[in-house]
Enzyme design. Structure first.
Site, PDB file in Angstrom:
ATOM      1  N   HIS A  11       0.835  -1.203   0.000  1.00 28.01           N
ATOM      2  CA  HIS A  11       0.000   0.000   0.000  1.00 28.01           C
ATOM      3  C   HIS A  11       0.876   1.261   0.000  1.00 28.01           C
ATOM      4  O   HIS A  11       0.602   2.223  -0.715  1.00 28.01           O
ATOM      5  CB  HIS A  11      -0.926   0.033   1.221  1.00 28.01           C
ATOM      6  CG  HIS A  11      -1.949  -1.055   1.255  1.00 28.01           C
ATOM      7  ND1 HIS A  11      -2.960  -1.145   0.327  1.00 28.01           N
ATOM      8  CD2 HIS A  11      -2.114  -2.097   2.097  1.00 28.01           C
ATOM      9  CE1 HIS A  11      -3.711  -2.195   0.607  1.00 28.01           C
ATOM     10  NE2 HIS A  11      -3.215  -2.787   1.675  1.00 28.01           N
ATOM     11  N   ASP A  67       8.083   6.576   8.217  1.00 29.06           N
ATOM     12  CA  ASP A  67       7.508   6.044   9.443  1.00 29.06           C
ATOM     13  C   ASP A  67       6.350   6.971   9.766  1.00 29.06           C
ATOM     14  O   ASP A  67       6.517   8.192   9.819  1.00 29.06           O
ATOM     15  CB  ASP A  67       8.514   5.998  10.597  1.00 29.06           C
ATOM     16  CG  ASP A  67       8.065   5.012  11.665  1.00 29.06           C
ATOM     17  OD1 ASP A  67       7.881   3.821  11.340  1.00 29.06           O
ATOM     18  OD2 ASP A  67       7.873   5.425  12.822  1.00 29.06           O
ATOM     19  N   TYR A 152      -5.859   3.482   9.479  1.00 33.51           N
ATOM     20  CA  TYR A 152      -6.814   4.312  10.210  1.00 33.51           C
ATOM     21  C   TYR A 152      -7.605   5.254   9.294  1.00 33.51           C
ATOM     22  O   TYR A 152      -8.416   6.044   9.776  1.00 33.51           O
ATOM     23  CB  TYR A 152      -6.092   5.134  11.286  1.00 33.51           C
ATOM     24  CG  TYR A 152      -5.441   4.273  12.349  1.00 33.51           C
ATOM     25  CD1 TYR A 152      -6.170   3.822  13.451  1.00 33.51           C
ATOM     26  CD2 TYR A 152      -4.102   3.898  12.253  1.00 33.51           C
ATOM     27  CE1 TYR A 152      -5.578   3.038  14.427  1.00 33.51           C
ATOM     28  CE2 TYR A 152      -3.506   3.107  13.230  1.00 33.51           C
ATOM     29  CZ  TYR A 152      -4.250   2.681  14.306  1.00 33.51           C
ATOM     30  OH  TYR A 152      -3.661   1.889  15.272  1.00 33.51           O
TER      31      TYR A 152
END
Length: 197
Positions: A11, A67, A152
Site C-alpha cells: 500500500h 515512518d 486508520y
C-alpha cells in the site's frame, strides 16, 4: 533516477509511486525486498532512519523510508509510533482500528482531534541523511466509513472540508488522498533534497 522505498507494505509503495509521479516523474520508486531491520526507535524520525539506512546499505541505492502513524490528542499523541501495533504484535489493521474506536467511545467530537504524521528519511549510499515531516490535521469519526485507503483512514476526518460534507479518508478517492495526505505533505518537503541528488 531510481530510489528504493524501505517498506514491505505494498500500500505504501503504491501510494508513494502515485505521489512521486505527480511531482518527479523522472524518479522511479522501487519496493524493497531485503531484510527488515528492528524498528526500536521511540520517534518517527528514529524509525525512518533505521529503515532507510538498512535499505541503502542492502541495495546500494538512495533509500526513502516513511515512518508514520496517527496521533490522537486526548491519548497524549498515541498510538503514534505504535500505530501499526496498537492492538498487538500481529500488525492487525482491523484490530488496531477497533481498539482505538473503543478507547474513544465516550469522547465527544470536540476532543477527538488527531493528526496523521509522516516522517520520511532519505539516506544515500555515501551516508547523507535527511529527515522531513508532514502532518495532516483532523479528527476521528465514531465509526469507520468508506472502502478506500488503509489503516486508520476509514475513521480520520481531515480538516478543511465543507461543513456538512465531512468525509473520512476512507471515502476519498485515491487522487484526493494523494494530493492532501501527510505523505504528500512530507514528500513536498523532500523534493528539493531529491533534486540535489
Amino acid at each position: 533516477m531510481k530510489v528504493v522505498l524501505a517498506t514491505h507494505n505494498p500500500h505504501k509503495v503504491a501510494e508513494f509511486q502515485q505521489i512521486v509521479a505527480k511531482t518527479r516523474p523522472d524518479l522511479e520508486v522501487v519496493g524493497y525486498d531485503g531484510p527488515e531491520p528492528v524498528e526500536d526507535g521511540v520517534t518517527f524520525a528514529e524509525n525512518a532512519l533505521i529503515k532507510a539506512r538498512a535499505a541503502a546499505a542492502h541495495t546500494g541505492l538512495a533509500a526513502l523510508a516513511d515512518d508514520s502513524g496517527i496521533c490522537v490528542d486526548v491519548l497524549g499523541g498515541s498510538p503514534g509510533v505504535f500505530s501499526a501495533y496498537w492492538a498487538g504484535q500481529k500488525k492487525d489493521a482491523a484490530a488496531n482500528l477497533e481498539l482505538l474506536l473503543d478507547q474513544l467511545r465516550d469522547i465527544a467530537d470536540p476532543h477527538r482531534t488527531a493528526h496523521f504524521n509522516s516522517t520520511i528519511a532519505l539516506v544515500t549510499p555515501d551516508g547523507d541523511e535527511h529527515v522531513v515531516v508532514g502532518n495532516w490535521p483532523g479528527r476521528l469519526a465514531h465509526a469507520a466509513s468508506g472502502g478506500g485507503g488503509f489503516g486508520y483512514d476509514p475513521v480520520f476526518i481531515p480538516d478543511g472540508q465543507p461543513a456538512g460534507e465531512e468525509r473520512t479518508v476512507g471515502d476519498f478517492t485515491a487522487e484526493e488522498k494523494q494530493s492532501q495526505s501527510h505523505r504528500a505533505r512530507a514528500f513536498a518537503e523532500l523534493v528539493p533534497l531529491l533534486t540535489r541528488l
